[in-house]
Design an enzyme around this catalytic site. Structure first.
Site, PDB file in Angstrom:
ATOM      1  N   SER A 166      67.744  90.132  64.061  1.00 30.89           N
ATOM      2  CA  SER A 166      68.927  89.546  63.446  1.00 30.89           C
ATOM      3  C   SER A 166      68.920  89.640  61.922  1.00 30.89           C
ATOM      4  O   SER A 166      69.929  89.376  61.288  1.00 30.89           O
ATOM      5  CB  SER A 166      69.079  88.077  63.850  1.00 30.89           C
ATOM      6  N   LYS A 204      66.084  82.933  58.421  1.00 29.50           N
ATOM      7  CA  LYS A 204      67.502  83.189  58.187  1.00 29.50           C
ATOM      8  C   LYS A 204      67.843  82.981  56.717  1.00 29.50           C
ATOM      9  O   LYS A 204      67.097  82.382  55.958  1.00 29.50           O
ATOM     10  CB  LYS A 204      68.374  82.246  59.039  1.00 29.50           C
TER      11      LYS A 204
END
Length: 245
Positions: A166, A204
């Site tokens: 991701s 993230k």
């Protein structure tokens, strides 16, 4: 590796599909897992889908397909009826990266000596961190990673192995070793190690928006996840990467 709730939901969906051939509704899943809102179910389903355990069937409402089960569950299914001494799925309690990583004094001294001499620094490798969806990362007290001093600056550091894709558009690939500087705050746009609700860890980009915190992926196939300020704790920020070819 799945969180307890992800594991419970996957087994519940699989059992319902085997029983009736129809996926359970969000209300049924919410009741089965004793959650207060459907948004929690949505996050769990998204996490399971991103990790390849389930698939949403296109053009069909409420249609889910179980692609695979965790190894422990698959082994239990193949070995026949459950024995009485086998723990139930609800008792599943995996180890997780703790909220505060220990900092051995010996490691701090080694880092200072290495900075002066130019020698490689051995950082503790705490486990695998999700870059596709939060997963638990098992701690390994015996494993370290040799890191060039040029990759680290002042402060305490540790290493985590990346799992998932991701953050691939930020140049972070599956299998990379992330070098993390320990901190508990970070500016908007910084790639951080985030501890979610005290039990899940992910890598993230962080964005603080009013009274919410957004954890953004760097891959368009994944969605940004929004949390309350009390649900996310910054554990460190990315300062370097090591990649094996």
């Amino acid at each position: 590796m799945l969180t307890r709730k992800q594991h419970e939901l996957l087994l519940f969906i699989n059992a319902r599909l085997e029983e009736s051939g129809i996926s359970p509704s969000f209300d049924e899943m919410k009741e089965a897992l004793d959650l207060k809102s459907k948004s929690g179910i949505h996050r769990l389903i998204t996490a399971l889908e991103e990790r390849g355990f389930i698939r949403r069937l296109a053009h069909r409402a409420r249609a889910l397909e179980v692609v695979k089960l965790p190894e422990t569950s698959a082994a239990a299914r193949s070995s026949g009826p459950a024995r009485q001494d086998r723990p139930a799925a609800r008792g599943f309690s995996p180890n997780v990266i703790p909220g505060n990583f220990p900092r051995p004094l010996a490691a701090a001294r080694q880092e200072a000596r290495a900075e002066e001499s130019g020698e490689a620094v051995n950082l503790p490798l705490f486990g695998r961190i999700a870059a596709g969806t939060p997963i638990e990362a098992l701690r390994d007290h015996s494993t370290t990673v040799a890191v060039p001093p040029s990759l680290i600056g002042a402060g305490d550091h540790y290493a985590l192995e990346v799992a998932g894709d991701s953050m691939i558009d930020a140049g972070i690939h599956d299998g990379d070793t992330a070098i993390i500087q320990r901190c508990d705050t970070a500016e908007n746009g910084t790639i951080v190690v985030a501890l979610i609700e005290g039990e899940e860890v992910t890598l993230k980009r962080i964005r603080k928006r009013s009274h919410a915190i957004a954890l953004e992926p760097a891959n368009p196939i994944y969605e940004t996840r929004i949390f309350g300020p009390d649900q996310v704790a910054v554990q460190g920020k990315l300062v370097g990467l090591i990649r094996k070819y």
